[in-house]
Enzyme design. Structure first.
Site, PDB file in Angstrom:
ATOM      1  N   LYS A 142       7.731   3.852   3.494  1.00 19.26           N
ATOM      2  CA  LYS A 142       6.490   3.922   2.889  1.00 19.26           C
ATOM      3  C   LYS A 142       5.872   5.022   3.289  1.00 19.26           C
ATOM      4  O   LYS A 142       5.658   5.686   4.206  1.00 19.26           O
ATOM      5  CB  LYS A 142       5.868   2.783   3.376  1.00 19.26           C
ATOM      6  CG  LYS A 142       4.304   2.659   2.697  1.00 19.26           C
ATOM      7  CD  LYS A 142       3.609   1.721   2.465  1.00 19.26           C
ATOM      8  CE  LYS A 142       2.237   0.916   1.807  1.00 19.26           C
ATOM      9  NZ  LYS A 142       2.154  -0.407   1.931  1.00 19.26           N
TER      10      LYS A 142
ATOM     11  N   SER B  31       0.587  -2.641  -2.208  1.00 21.58           N
ATOM     12  CA  SER B  31       0.921  -1.136  -2.302  1.00 21.58           C
ATOM     13  C   SER B  31       1.730  -1.047  -2.050  1.00 21.58           C
ATOM     14  O   SER B  31       2.309   0.455  -2.038  1.00 21.58           O
ATOM     15  CB  SER B  31      -0.633  -1.004  -1.446  1.00 21.58           C
ATOM     16  OG  SER B  31       0.203  -0.964   0.366  1.00 21.58           O
TER      17      SER B  31
ATOM     18  N   SER C 239       0.927  -6.695   1.067  1.00 20.12           N
ATOM     19  CA  SER C 239       1.356  -5.508   0.066  1.00 20.12           C
ATOM     20  C   SER C 239       2.995  -5.686   0.518  1.00 20.12           C
ATOM     21  O   SER C 239       3.913  -4.227   0.329  1.00 20.12           O
ATOM     22  CB  SER C 239       0.218  -4.558   0.356  1.00 20.12           C
ATOM     23  OG  SER C 239      -0.864  -3.892  -0.141  1.00 20.12           O
TER      24      SER C 239
END
Length: 468
Positions: free
Chosen positions: A85, A158, A182
């Site tokens: 990420k 997210s 998330s």
């Protein structure tokens, strides 16, 4: 295992491709090239990657192959292509954290989790897109990852890029982060396995924070077995992160056996009040599956999940306002509406408000520990509304029922710090994924991974893939 074709490679599980590389049926370069070709083909449609690190990935693959040719095998991640990420620092690529203000930030060091993946021999394919600052919405000037099952379906927040890339066969594992759900929400939305560890189990050094006391880093993979492999590599104390735990790290892939039938708690009233029909049907199917495994399911009463979910927003807001105190003051007009709105909430709360929130959080955590002491696992959905559409989620801020369905199964588990695993557990009538979640006690990752593995030994939801 027979050697797969180039079209079969992308949907292998991590442990399968690891075996093929270790036994030299495939080279790391061959696997990495296959993944890079797939990324080049699908990325214009899926928008999962913020940065594709082609040159460094191929160089890492060549190093992995050279080590193996000399008899040096680093473990199950040796030569396996993964992605991270884009809030985890990488010394060889930008770390934008889903923002425009940090889009060109180039750190001079790797986050601890990235360094540990590299030490374990993993090949880093690139950086994955996320919502702005890891909160609820993508920055309006940046692309939104597209759910590979259905372009109209929500891809989660997210760690949306992590979920999309793993589901679409663009990497064999991804790192995600979880502050209010998330890892679990995009794992649910995209039909992958997500492991949120105990707070402190994994170092946050070199991670762009959303709300430090609520932030977790964990793996998103095809299976519980694969999650165990990645967690073993990234877990453990880090002197650079004094909040990381000193608890010893078990050999998670070697503990994937349920030695005794677990007791699973399920709050039927909570489910009936907050989750939709598709989700509740999936939960009943999950209960039937684990009962057939010989597990005992016990009806329990959870301690104020709806209130804890509401309080999560304010807790997160205060900490987020602190994280952005310098840049927001100077560059507020460059922020998107969701992150800006959260920061404004945090800036508007008083010290007394925050004190009361902390007291309530401590109370909730104590009651959760009391609950989990009497059971082994708590069953929840990964998300309380079955595979929501993008159009539905546009109303998240104004639709209180929808907000509760999304946050009640996830945010309270961040408040109390406990680990959980999210597992593909069904499909909607639109053939989009549904997911169950098993929550365990503090530092019981081995137990939740073993439970997830047992569930996946008798179900095939995690083996199904989107048609692309």
């Amino acid at each position: 295992m027979t050697t797969p074709t180039s079209t079969e490679i992308p949907f292998l599980e991590l442990h399968e491709v690891s075996t093929l590389i270790r036994t030299r049926q495939l080279t790391s370069r061959e696997v990495t090239e296959a993944m890079l070709e797939r990324i080049a083909d699908l990325e214009p449609r899926l928008q999962a990657f913020a940065t594709v690190m082609t040159e460094s990935a191929l160089a890492e693959a060549d190093r992995a192959d050279a080590l193996l040719s000399r008899g040096n095998w680093l473990g199950d991640l040796h030569g396996v292509p993964v992605a991270v990420k884009d809030l985890a620092n990488t010394h060889d690529a930008p770390t934008g954290a889903g923002t425009t203000i940090h889009a060109d930030f180039r750190p001079d060091y790797d986050a601890t989790v990235v360094a540990r993946l590299r030490t374990a021999g993993a090949v880093i394919l690139g950086k994955l897109r996320l919502t702005e600052g890891a909160f609820a919405g993508h920055h309006p000037d940046l692309p939104t990852p597209v759910n590979p099952w259905d372009a109209d379906a929500w891809s989660g927040v997210s760690s949306s890029g992590s979920g999309v890339a793993t589901a679409a066969g663009l990497c064999f594992a991804a790192l995600g982060s979880d502050t209010g759900g998330s890892i679990r929400l995009p794992s649910s939305a995209n039909g992958v396995t997500g492991l949120k560890p105990t707070w402190g189990r994994v170092s946050r050094h070199g991670i762009f924070a959303l709300a430090p006391s609520l932030d977790y880093i964990g793996p998103m993979t095809r299976s519980s077995r694969d999650a165990a492999i990645v967690l073993r590599a990234i877990a453990g104390h880090d002197p650079a992160d004094p909040t990381s735990s000193l608890e010893p790290v078990p050999d998670y892939p070697q503990t994937l056996r349920v030695d005794r039938a677990p007791v699973v708690g399920f709050d039927r009233k909570l489910a009936e009040e907050h989750f939709d029909a598709a989700t509740n049907a999936m939960l009943e199917d999950t209960i039937e599956t684990v009962t057939d495994l010989g597990w005992r399911v016990l009806e329990v009463e959870t301690p104020g999940f709806e209130a804890a979910a509401k309080e999560w927003t304010a807790l997160c807001a205060v900490e987020t306002a602190g994280v952005h105190s310098e840049t927001y003051t100077a560059r507020a007009d460059e922020y998107g509406p969701d992150l800006s709105g959260l920061i404004e909430i945090g800036r508007g709360l008083s010290a007394i408000d925050y004190h009361r929130l902390l007291e309530s959080r401590r109370d909730f955590t104590g009651r959760m520990r009391t609950l989990i002491a009497d059971i082994d696992l708590l069953l929840l959905p990964g998300i309380g509304v079955g595979s929501p559409t993008i159009a539905q989620m546009a109303n998240l801020g104004s639709d209180q029922k929808l907000f509760a369905a999304v946050t009640v199964p996830t945010a309270p588990i961040d408040n109390c710090g406990m680990p959980s695993i999210t597992l593909p557990a069904g499909f909607t009538e639109r053939n989009t994924p549904l997911a169950a979640q098993f929550v365990g006690g503090d530092f019981q990752e081995a137990h939740v991974l073993a439970a997830g593995h047992a569930f996946q030994q008798v179900t095939d939801f995690h083996t199904r893939h989107p048609k692309l």
